[in-house]
Enzyme design. Structure first.
Site, PDB file in Angstrom:
ATOM      1  N   HIS A  31     -25.731 -53.492  75.548  1.00 47.07           N
ATOM      2  CA  HIS A  31     -24.398 -53.516  75.463  1.00 47.07           C
ATOM      3  C   HIS A  31     -23.638 -53.135  74.198  1.00 47.07           C
ATOM      4  CE1 HIS A  31     -25.712 -56.987  78.016  1.00 47.07           C
ATOM      5  NE2 HIS A  31     -24.926 -56.290  79.102  1.00 47.07           N
ATOM      6  N   GLY A  36     -39.317 -19.455  71.727  1.00 51.50           N
ATOM      7  CA  GLY A  36     -40.118 -19.945  70.566  1.00 51.50           C
ATOM      8  C   GLY A  36     -40.990 -21.062  70.667  1.00 51.50           C
ATOM      9  N   ASP A  47     -33.553  -8.860  72.478  1.00 56.67           N
ATOM     10  CA  ASP A  47     -34.552  -9.364  73.434  1.00 56.67           C
ATOM     11  C   ASP A  47     -35.509 -10.321  72.429  1.00 56.67           C
ATOM     12  OD1 ASP A  47     -35.632 -10.047  75.981  1.00 56.67           O
ATOM     13  OD2 ASP A  47     -37.334  -9.015  74.914  1.00 56.67           O
TER      14      ASP A  47
END
Length: 574
Positions: free
Chosen positions: A217, A400, A554
């Site tokens: 909580h 990557g 690209d």
């Protein structure tokens, strides 16, 4: 944060209404919570659980066959009222008594106790087991003060199975109490949670840090540390929980345990499995037998990023309750008995290529290629984040990571080939296979093709020259176009590989050395890679986002150019 809500004050009521609507075959809505759609057997004990909303699957998700008969559901992070609890309890009462079971929170204790008094005044026999599994919330000497978190599931299940097998209320109470004595949990968080309508989380954790022992909580934890790796986290949780082996376990080295790895809201299942992999190994190394582990979300805290590990030390009686069938909207366990389950030994050889010894000259070339692959690996590791950023502009952002996985595997395979004294051709093909296997995806397949074709051209006997390299790259280009279906101008690595191949062919025909030929072609490859920012993708995942891609090169073209440049530097330092 919570994105979808109407009036925050009505959030709990509306989510419960929608939840029951989605599971009408299993549940019924009553004032104050939910109950099983099918009544318990006359005269049997029933299990009533409950707590605040915002923790799904807890608590309504655990109502159904094999688990609770009813759940009282309060507002967000708030205990249900005594009246709600009474309403649910009376709706499921079958005449054999009622067991209340819930986590140890002040509001829950207060309201469930009031409900128990009211029901007893009506002549209904009610007992209570308060769950206290959270080891961070109090020392073992004050276990009665501990909170109840993910360890609620095995206790709920023990009580429910005992009740449904028509055991007496005394027996159901005993079994649930024993289960609670044998369960321990510890949680960690990387961020707090944000309630519906709130503009900030209940607590904050700095980036790169982790809070240990927080409550579900927003209660503060014990302390904060630098966030470890997944394996490091698994080791910490296992060690802290094993330090609390219940005294009832006489022989901990031969103990059987149930295991729960619980996501608190934002940590994804894939991440949980990475952590569980190490949890499983560590417990196995300790000689513990894991019985039907559970990995997933059992008790959450809205969007809290965190997880908890629960260990449940079982005996013969509790093992039967733990493995028993259950069918609720949030928890399913089959009663199918599996037999003749074979153990598959993990293969470490993976159909490895036969590594034959190459000629001395080819071995020398293999040594150079190995150095070039290591240099390529270094630059890809350095640039992986940038490659991912480029890919995320119009793709899925994994280029990557994929390149890292591929080149790392290629270097490892090349190292094995060097140890086996292979020629350059075999080394390149082994590296290509490993790259393709570990990287996966389009780039993994294409790099496998490139290295394979170059390996075929260079072989294991000859001393490679510029012409042989040019032939290999030209063959790779044709194969990439044929298999990948990309053409010049489609904004892919072909836009680099094509001019690079042409330059190698031209310079080789002029009688230049490999070093000089590769240097000239490298400059052309770099220019071609940067020029892809002016192209619109016409193939692949980036195609639907062609306009977004304009102005950005690209990532596949850039990574190819980076590797070509790394190889050129290696050749120049020989």
């Amino acid at each position: 944060m919570t994105y979808l809500f109407n009036n925050p004050t009505k959030f709990a009521d509306e989510l419960i209404e929608g939840y029951v609507a989605a599971h009408r075959n299993q549940l019924r809505l009553v004032e104050g919570g939910v109950i099983r759609s099918h009544k318990a057997k006359p005269g049997q004990v029933v299990l009533v659980i409950g707590g605040g909303s915002g923790h799904y699957p807890a608590f309504g998700g655990f109502v159904g066959q094999g688990l609770a008969h009813g759940a009282a559901l309060g507002n967000v992070f708030a205990a249900p009222s005594a009246q709600q609890i009474c309403n649910v309890a009376q709706a499921v009462d079958a005449g054999g008594g009622i067991l209340f079971c819930y986590g140890n929170y002040a509001g829950d204790v207060l309201n469930f106790n009031q409900a128990q008094e009211r029901l007893r005044a009506m002549g209904i026999d009610v007992r209570t087991v308060v769950i206290t599994d959270d080891i961070a919330s109090a020392p073992l000497t004050e276990k009665n003060k501990r909170r109840g978190i993910a360890g609620t599931l095995p206790v709920f299940k023990a009580a429910a199975v005992a009740a449904d097998t028509e055991k007496s209320l005394d027996e159901v109470f005993r079994i649930a109490t024993d289960a609670n004595d044998r369960v321990r949990t510890l949680g960690v968080a990387f961020s707090g949670c944000t309630l519906p309508g709130a503009n900030k989380p209940l607590f904050e954790v700095a980036t790169g840090m982790m809070e240990i022992g927080m409550g579900i909580h927003g209660e503060p934890g014990l302390y904060r540390i630098n966030a470890p790796t997944a394996d490091g986290l698994a080791e910490m949780l296992v060690n802290k929980l094993l330090a609390e082996i219940p005294s009832a376990i006489l022989n901990p080295d031969a103990a059987r345990i149930g295991v729960i790895l619980n996501g608190l809201g934002t940590v994804k299942y894939e991440e949980l499995f990475v952590v569980y992999r190490q949890v499983d190994r560590l417990l196995f190394e300790r000689g513990l037998t894991i019985v039907q582990p559970v990995v997933g979300e059992l008790i959450t805290s809205f969007d809290m990023a965190g997880l908890s590990l629960t260990l449940f030390w079982i005996n013969d009686e509790l093992e039967q309750t733990w493995i028993a069938a259950a069918d609720t909207p949030a928890f399913y366990r089959s009663n199918i008995a599996y037999s003749n389950i074979g153990t598959l030994e993990a293969s470490s050889h993976r159909n490895k290529r036969s590594l034959e010894t190459g000629s001395p000259n080819s071995q020398s070339a293999a040594a150079i290629v190995f150095l070039a692959l290591k240099a390529a690996s270094k630059v890809i590791n350095e640039m992986s984040e940038e490659l991912g950023r480029l890919d995320a502009i119009a793709g899925d952002g994994d280029h990557g990571i994929g390149m890292q996985r591929g080149i790392t595997a290629a270097v490892a395979a090349a190292k094995e080939a060097r140890v086996a004294r292979t020629g350059v051709g075999t080394l390149l093909k082994a590296a290509g296979d490993a790259w393709s296997d570990r990287a996966g995806g389009t780039s993994g397949a294409l790099w496998g093709i490139i290295l394979h074709n170059l390996g075929d051209a260079l072989g294991d006997k000859i001393t490679p020259d510029a012409s042989a390299v040019a032939v290999g790259i030209a063959s790779a280009l044709r194969d990439v176009i044929n298999r990948g279906k990309a053409q010049l101008g489609d904004k892919t690595l072909v836009d680099v590989l094509h001019p690079f191949s042409a330059a190698l062919t031209t310079t080789a025909s002029q009688g230049l050395s490999i070093v000089d030929s590769w240097a000239i072609a490298t400059d052309i490859a770099n220019e071609a890679a940067q020029a892809t920012k002016n192209l619109r993708p016409r193939i692949g995942r980036a195609r639907p986002h062609a306009e977004q891609s304009l102005g950005t090169p690209d990532p596949g073209a850039i990574s190819l150019a980076l590797i070509i440049r790394a190889i050129e530097k290696t050749l120049n330092h020989l």
